[in-house]
Design an enzyme around this catalytic site. Structure first.
Site, PDB file in Angstrom:
ATOM      1  CB  SER A  80      -0.947  -0.034   1.199  1.00 34.72           C
ATOM      2  OG  SER A  80      -1.933   0.965   1.106  1.00 34.72           O
ATOM      3  CG  ASP A 128      -4.195  -1.991  -0.094  1.00 35.47           C
ATOM      4  OD1 ASP A 128      -3.061  -2.466   0.071  1.00 35.47           O
ATOM      5  OD2 ASP A 128      -4.706  -1.149   0.660  1.00 35.47           O
TER       6      ASP A 128
END
Length: 303
Positions: free
Chosen positions: A37, A178
């Protein structure tokens, strides 16, 4: 092998930047950098800057590398529009009805910023090993990519693409999101690759913050809250597993060192309403936490 492991946390990544500054200016020189991320963004910038220094000076000064990352955040991330643009309600509604939903916000500003500051040659020839993780929506598996992958930057975009808020990224006819859906702190991969001295920087405290006057009918606020709850649990599990693994390794006579640096109290930064002052505040908090960790580690060695 020394590894710097950078966990996810959206805009809380500013805290991570402060910790990185403290750790790298106090002598830690990573040979491997891993990110998920926002950690993928920070890891990519670090590897890129190290590659740039090696290209220009044939040497890497890690304190300078971390300072460049700090300057990047302060100069370029000052408001929500620097990261993404909210899609119009009309377009969002039409896309949803026609099964073409592509996220509530458009992350193009973030992608453009990344491309502007990252050089493929520097990344490919960087002296530090780099891996970022993203999740295949179809299989549910996490995949780690390095700069030798032709689609590496797409994996960086995917790793930082918040589910529901941002669109999935298509890579080789597969959709990715993600990496935090599977692992918020990518320490397993670092250990599998042979890391024996690890600094793990997480953006979430062991406890979950209690929001005041949260508007749960605001879709973005609700998504962020659900994500915080999930991410907090995953990162705690990642760290518990890593600490247990390191303890067992040391008992078996295979020395390993793990330093975990994370906020003592929950951080809060609204993805929809943050300012440059908010970013600076988290960077300072991170730097303070990093210095405290360095001092604690030094005192432990001296004893």
């Amino acid at each position: 092998m020394k590894a710097l492991v950078l966990g996810g946390g959206s805009m809380k990544g500013a805290f991570q930047v402060g910790v990185i500054q403290a750790v790298l200016e106090n002598g830690f020189e990573p040979e491997m950098v891993y990110g998920i991320s926002v950690g993928a963004l920070n890891a990519t910038f670090l590897a890129n800057e190290a590659g740039k220094q090696m290209h220009e000076k044939n040497a890497v000064q890690w304190p300078v590398v971390s300072r460049k990352l700090l300057e990047f955040w302060i100069k370029n991330i000052t408001q929500p529009q620097d990261i993404s643009m909210l899609r119009s309600r009309v377009m969002l509604g039409m896309a949803t009805l026609m099964s073409r939903f592509d996220g509530i916000v458009d992350p193009m500003p973030l992608h453009s910023m990344i491309r502007k500051h990252v050089n493929d040659q520097y990344l490919h020839n960087s002296p530090v090993k780099l891996k970022v993780g993203a999740v295949n929506i179809g299989s549910g598996e996490i995949k780690y990519a390095s700069p030798d992958n032709p689609q590496f930057m797409s994996y960086v975009y995917a790793s930082s693409s918040i589910p529901m808020l941002m669109p999935a990224v298509e890579i080789e006819q597969q959709l990715y999101l993600d990496g935090g859906l599977r692992e918020v702190a990518p320490i397993r991969q670092a250990i599998e690759d042979g890391a024996t001295e690890i600094v793990l920087i997480a953006c979430h405290s062991p406890l979950l913050y209690q929001p005041e006057d949260m508007n749960s009918r605001n879709l973005i606020t609700l998504i962020e809250r659900v994500r915080d709850i999930t991410v907090n649990q995953i990162v705690n599990s990642n760290i518990v597993w890593a600490e247990s693994f390191v303890d067992r390794s040391n008992l078996r006579g295979k020395p390993m060192k793990l330093t975990v640096i994370r906020p003592a109290a929950p951080l809060f930064l609204d993805l929809q309403h943050f300012t440059s002052e908010d970013i600076s505040r988290l960077i300072v908090e991170g730097y303070r936490a990093g210095i405290e960790a360095v001092i604690a580690a030094t005192e432990k060695v001296q004893k």
